[in-house]
Scaffold this motif. Structure first.
Motif, mmCIF file in Angstrom:
data_model
loop_
_atom_site.group_PDB
_atom_site.id
_atom_site.type_symbol
_atom_site.label_atom_id
_atom_site.label_comp_id
_atom_site.label_asym_id
_atom_site.label_seq_id
_atom_site.Cartn_x
_atom_site.Cartn_y
_atom_site.Cartn_z
ATOM 1 N N ARG A 258 0.815 -1.217 0.000
ATOM 2 C CA ARG A 258 0.000 0.000 0.000
ATOM 3 C C ARG A 258 0.854 1.276 0.000
ATOM 4 N NH1 ARG A 258 -2.916 -2.773 -1.932
ATOM 5 N NH2 ARG A 258 -4.966 -3.526 -1.259
ATOM 6 N N GLY A 259 2.038 1.183 -0.573
ATOM 7 C CA GLY A 259 2.847 2.378 -0.746
ATOM 8 C C GLY A 259 2.295 3.254 -1.856
ATOM 9 N N SER A 260 2.742 4.483 -1.906
ATOM 10 C CA SER A 260 2.342 5.412 -2.967
ATOM 11 C C SER A 260 3.463 5.472 -3.995
ATOM 12 C CB SER A 260 2.085 6.805 -2.380
ATOM 13 O OG SER A 260 1.656 7.697 -3.392
ATOM 14 N N TRP A 261 3.093 5.374 -5.289
ATOM 15 C CA TRP A 261 4.088 5.247 -6.348
ATOM 16 C C TRP A 261 3.889 6.291 -7.436
ATOM 17 C CZ3 TRP A 261 7.063 2.055 -3.895
ATOM 18 C CH2 TRP A 261 6.517 1.028 -3.129
ATOM 19 N N THR A 262 4.981 6.620 -8.118
ATOM 20 C CA THR A 262 4.936 7.560 -9.245
ATOM 21 C C THR A 262 5.366 6.899 -10.551
ATOM 22 O OG1 THR A 262 7.205 8.303 -8.806
ATOM 23 C CG2 THR A 262 5.408 9.535 -7.751
ATOM 24 N N HIS A 263 6.211 5.863 -10.466
ATOM 25 C CA HIS A 263 6.749 5.195 -11.650
ATOM 26 C C HIS A 263 6.720 3.681 -11.456
ATOM 27 C CE1 HIS A 263 8.371 9.254 -12.010
ATOM 28 N NE2 HIS A 263 8.666 9.012 -13.277
#
Length: 462
Positions: A258-263
């Motif tokens: 449940r981490g937040s990702w950009t790539h």
């Protein structure tokens, strides 16, 4: 002024009706309707209770006559596919002129393929196309057969192929779909997915231009190695894929991280083709950068808005109405099937509202708890199939399955809609302007809308 919450009155008769249905030893809705008619002689109350009970049973997955329609979008698909696709190229938007109430100057790009080791037959940018894959049997290029997806050459050197893709908006991923449509003898046998949360400085990727029939040079590979993408967090380990036949093309996989990702980095082993990549989740904007005094579209997908449930999505999913920009066409909106029990002759009341049983609804969670002051309802493209009216309610309670159990407060009372039109409602049109976290949109009797904007101010305490 901030209004006081006033419970919506139509639900007042549901409690005794629900209790009656439990006590009456009958199994069909027809028998229960007869029992209700005996206990509620007033026809208007009786009809109201029957309609509300039918609506509740529909939300619980019943197969009664009014709720027997199956939604082709949800059959045999995991629950996470109901969420927003965070990697779609269609997430491009600019809010500079998106609404008469917006003073924001934010611009965000959609998903974008930033690098691929090989694009001999088909480019990696096809992976994030919004539309369905196409098949053109007679289409060929100088490199070989034209394919609507990403396809690499048959690898004759050590290693495997991979691509780096930027999400359209940073967010939490709940699951993915790898679609191998039409890749039947040339699909990638296995894949894995990695992800990273990069700052703008860290995300500086050397200039790379997609080129059909091309491949990354040793110099390009050396430059991209600065990202150390091989060490990114593994969200999906190496997993087997299936051929792109109609009954096996969709490869679903849940994501527990449940981490937040950009790539993301998509790996295929060792080579081959994939038609589409869908990454489902929730946007996670940085609310610290948004002033509490700045008007914000609290329901927007790019601000974290999410569709939690709905009664019908026969032609278009309700999550479409919180996408950025105006709708591309009718498919880029929420459209339901026609009500099966509509009267043979339609009648309207003194306010022009059609008198028909039934309605359709969708429930949304806002990106941030806040006060709503202005509403925009857009029926763009819906000319012969727009709803007769719309009602919007809100609550701070989190609904659990049975959406009718929450205490809903009327935000926007029923309003007549027009075809192919942007409808604007200011604070004077709203019945309640308190703080909300969940929204229920009800259209009557059926039809479609293109976009919904709920402008307001985020609540300081959350």
């Amino acid at each position: 002024m901030r209004g006081q919450h006033t419970p919506t009155s139509p639900w007042q008769n549901v409690a005794p009706a629900r209790k009656l249905c439990r006590e009456v030893k009958v199994s069909t809705m027809t028998d229960k309707g007869s029992a209700l008619r005996r206990c509620f002689p007033h026809r208007q109350i009786w009809l109201k209770c029957v309609i509300l009970l039918l609506r509740e049973r529909r939300s619980e997955g019943c197969t009664c006559a009014m709720a027997r329609r199956k939604d082709p979008l949800t059959q045999a698909r995991p629950k996470f596919t109901e969420l927003n696709d965070l990697i779609s190229e269609r997430l491009f938007y600019s809010r500079r002129k998106s609404s008469r109430w917006s003073r924001e100057r934010v611009r965000t790009n959609g998903g974008k393929a930033l690098f691929a080791t090989d694009e001999w037959f088909a480019a990696a940018e096809n992976l994030i196309k919004a539309g369905e894959p196409e098949w053109r049997p007679d289409a060929f290029t100088d490199s070989g057969k034209w394919m609507d997806g990403w396809e690499t050459r048959r690898r004759r050197i050590p290693g495997h192929d991979w691509a780096v893709i930027r999400l359209g908006v940073p967010g939490v991923l709940h699951g993915l779909t790898v679609d191998t449509a039409f890749f039947t003898g040339n699909y990638a046998p296995r894949f894995s997915l990695q992800a990273a949360n990069l700052t703008p400085e860290e995300a500086e990727i050397p200039h790379w231009k997609s080129k059909l029939g091309g491949a990354a040079t040793p110099e390009m590979l050396k430059q991209i190695s600065g990202l150390q993408s091989q060490d990114w967090e593994v969200l999906v380990p190496m997993t087997k894929l299936h051929a792109g036949h109609e009954d096996t093309r969709y490869n679903y996989h849940a994501i527990d991280n449940r981490g937040s990702w950009t790539h993301v980095r998509l790996n295929i082993y060792p080579d081959g083709g994939i038609a589409r990549l869908r990454l489902y989740g929730e946007a996670r904007p940085n609310w610290k950068d948004v002033s509490p005094d700045e008007p914000t579209d609290l329901i927007a997908m790019v601000n974290g808005g999410t569709c939690l449930g709905y009664s019908d999505a026969h032609y278009g999913h309700p999550r479409n109405i919180i996408r950025p920009g105006r709708g591309v066409n009718m498919a880029d909106g929420w459209e339901t099937a026609r009500q099966l029990d509509r009267p043979s002759i339609l009648e309207a009341d003194s306010d022009g509202m059609l008198q028909m049983p039934g309605c359709e609804w969708a429930v949304f969670q806002l990106g941030h708890c806040g006060y709503i002051t202005h509403i925009e309802v857009d029926t763009y493209h819906f000319k012969g199939n727009y709803p007769d009216s719309i009602r919007i309610e809100g609550t701070t309670e989190k609904p659990h399955g049975d959406w009718g159990q929450a205490t809903w407060y009327t935000l926007l009372p029923p309003q007549k809609l027009c075809p192919h039109t942007q409808h604007f409602y200011s604070e004077k049109n709203l019945e309640t302007t308190g703080s909300f976290m969940y929204i229920r949109v009800t259209i009557a009797p059926d039809g479609g809308i293109s976009r919904l904007r709920l402008w307001g101010y985020r609540h300081n305490s959350t």
